[in-house]
Design a protein around this motif. Structure first.
Motif, PDB file in Angstrom:
ATOM      1  N   LYS A  38       0.654  -1.552   0.098  1.00 48.57           N
ATOM      2  CA  LYS A  38       0.227  -0.064   0.303  1.00 48.57           C
ATOM      3  C   LYS A  38       0.653   1.422   0.233  1.00 48.57           C
ATOM      4  N   ILE A  39       1.512   1.560   0.334  1.00 46.46           N
ATOM      5  CA  ILE A  39       3.159   2.330   0.991  1.00 46.46           C
ATOM      6  C   ILE A  39       3.074   2.490  -0.831  1.00 46.46           C
ATOM      7  N   ALA A  40       3.941   1.894  -1.062  1.00 47.89           N
ATOM      8  CA  ALA A  40       4.499   1.754  -2.375  1.00 47.89           C
ATOM      9  C   ALA A  40       3.421   2.378  -3.808  1.00 47.89           C
ATOM     10  N   LEU A  41       2.349   1.930  -3.438  1.00 41.53           N
ATOM     11  CA  LEU A  41       1.675   2.041  -4.327  1.00 41.53           C
ATOM     12  C   LEU A  41       1.138   3.566  -4.375  1.00 41.53           C
ATOM     13  N   LEU A  44      -2.142  12.399  -7.806  1.00 39.52           N
ATOM     14  CA  LEU A  44      -2.418  13.713  -6.376  1.00 39.52           C
ATOM     15  C   LEU A  44      -3.860  13.102  -5.667  1.00 39.52           C
ATOM     16  N   VAL A  45      -4.582  12.889  -5.811  1.00 38.46           N
ATOM     17  CA  VAL A  45      -5.786  12.949  -4.630  1.00 38.46           C
ATOM     18  C   VAL A  45      -6.014  11.892  -4.980  1.00 38.46           C
ATOM     19  N   CYS A  46      -5.447  10.957  -5.437  1.00 35.23           N
ATOM     20  CA  CYS A  46      -5.677   9.018  -4.894  1.00 35.23           C
ATOM     21  C   CYS A  46      -4.413   9.043  -4.566  1.00 35.23           C
ATOM     22  N   ALA A  47      -3.124  10.225  -4.561  1.00 36.78           N
ATOM     23  CA  ALA A  47      -2.319   9.645  -3.931  1.00 36.78           C
ATOM     24  C   ALA A  47      -1.993  10.189  -2.172  1.00 36.78           C
ATOM     25  N   VAL A  48      -3.208  11.191  -2.040  1.00 36.82           N
ATOM     26  CA  VAL A  48      -3.351  11.995  -0.825  1.00 36.82           C
ATOM     27  C   VAL A  48      -4.629  11.318   0.225  1.00 36.82           C
ATOM     28  N   LEU A  49      -5.292  10.293  -0.602  1.00 37.17           N
ATOM     29  CA  LEU A  49      -6.651   9.410  -0.064  1.00 37.17           C
ATOM     30  C   LEU A  49      -5.547   8.074  -0.209  1.00 37.17           C
ATOM     31  N   LEU A  50      -4.698   7.387  -0.293  1.00 38.18           N
ATOM     32  CA  LEU A  50      -3.976   6.940   0.084  1.00 38.18           C
ATOM     33  C   LEU A  50      -3.364   6.711   1.561  1.00 38.18           C
ATOM     34  N   LEU A  51      -2.840   7.994   1.709  1.00 39.21           N
ATOM     35  CA  LEU A  51      -2.167   8.362   3.328  1.00 39.21           C
ATOM     36  C   LEU A  51      -2.421   7.178   3.502  1.00 39.21           C
ATOM     37  N   PRO A  52      -1.593   6.682   4.767  1.00 38.32           N
ATOM     38  CA  PRO A  52      -2.319   6.255   6.211  1.00 38.32           C
ATOM     39  C   PRO A  52      -2.796   6.847   6.960  1.00 38.32           C
ATOM     40  N   PHE A  79      -5.083   8.952   6.802  1.00 40.67           N
ATOM     41  CA  PHE A  79      -6.706   9.273   5.874  1.00 40.67           C
ATOM     42  C   PHE A  79      -7.603   8.345   5.518  1.00 40.67           C
ATOM     43  N   ILE A  80      -7.318   6.795   5.766  1.00 37.04           N
ATOM     44  CA  ILE A  80      -8.132   5.821   5.136  1.00 37.04           C
ATOM     45  C   ILE A  80      -7.784   4.812   6.330  1.00 37.04           C
ATOM     46  N   ARG A  81      -8.905   4.035   6.710  1.00 36.46           N
ATOM     47  CA  ARG A  81      -8.933   2.771   7.636  1.00 36.46           C
ATOM     48  C   ARG A  81      -8.663   2.132   6.653  1.00 36.46           C
ATOM     49  N   TRP A  82      -7.311   1.569   6.993  1.00 35.78           N
ATOM     50  CA  TRP A  82      -7.138   0.690   5.645  1.00 35.78           C
ATOM     51  C   TRP A  82      -7.538  -0.840   6.152  1.00 35.78           C
ATOM     52  N   SER A  83      -8.373  -1.641   7.113  1.00 35.36           N
ATOM     53  CA  SER A  83      -9.057  -2.414   7.466  1.00 35.36           C
ATOM     54  C   SER A  83     -10.132  -2.821   7.003  1.00 35.36           C
ATOM     55  N   GLY A  84     -11.120  -2.291   6.758  1.00 36.41           N
ATOM     56  CA  GLY A  84     -12.048  -1.963   5.727  1.00 36.41           C
ATOM     57  C   GLY A  84     -12.181  -1.677   4.466  1.00 36.41           C
ATOM     58  N   VAL A  85     -10.401  -1.200   4.237  1.00 35.35           N
ATOM     59  CA  VAL A  85     -10.439  -1.053   2.455  1.00 35.35           C
ATOM     60  C   VAL A  85      -9.803  -2.746   1.832  1.00 35.35           C
TER      61      VAL A  85
END
Length: 129
Positions: free
Chosen positions: A42-45, A110-118, A120-126
């Motif tokens: 996820k960090i690599a993406l 950029l929008v996708c990159a910001v949304l993927l910042l750890p 901002f999103i709870r990764w367990s449900g996504v």
């Protein structure tokens, strides 16, 4: 009518910041403390999206720089200042039409990159993570 387009050097500077953000994210995760709950994939993406945004912004900067160069080659010494300005504006308008795709792709990345910042999103449900 004047077109307000950032200078190619400004766009290249921003591209450098975006690329640096992506690379810094990779290095900080790889050297950070173990036991974090965010996967390396996820960090690599996210990091790749920052670098891709930098690439698209560099592409747009190249188009604007080429337009400025072409206008300067076309302009003759005998042209009046309003004529010179009109020619530069016409070349910038053409470049802006060509740069719409890389600029739009920059914003999307950029929008996708910001949304993927750890944070901002709870990764367990996504994404089943």
């Amino acid at each position: 009518m004047s077109i307000a387009v950032p200078a190619p050097s400004t766009l290249n500077f921003l591209a450098g910041l975006f690329a640096g953000a992506g690379i810094n994210m990779l290095t900080s995760v790889s050297t950070g403390p173990p036991g974090t709950d965010v996967s390396t994939g996820k960090i690599a993406l996210d990091s790749a999206l920052w670098v891709v945004a930098a690439g698209f912004l560099t592409w747009a900067a190249h188009l604007f720089q080429a337009a400025e160069r072409d206008a300067d080659l076309y302009i003759d010494r005998d042209f009046s200042e309003p004529e010179k300005q009109e020619i530069r504006q016409e070349y910038l308008r053409r470049a802006l039409r060509r740069a719409r795709l890389p600029l739009a792709m920059t914003v999307l990345a950029l929008v996708c990159a910001v949304l993927l910042l750890p944070g901002f999103i709870r990764w367990s449900g996504v994404l089943g993570g």
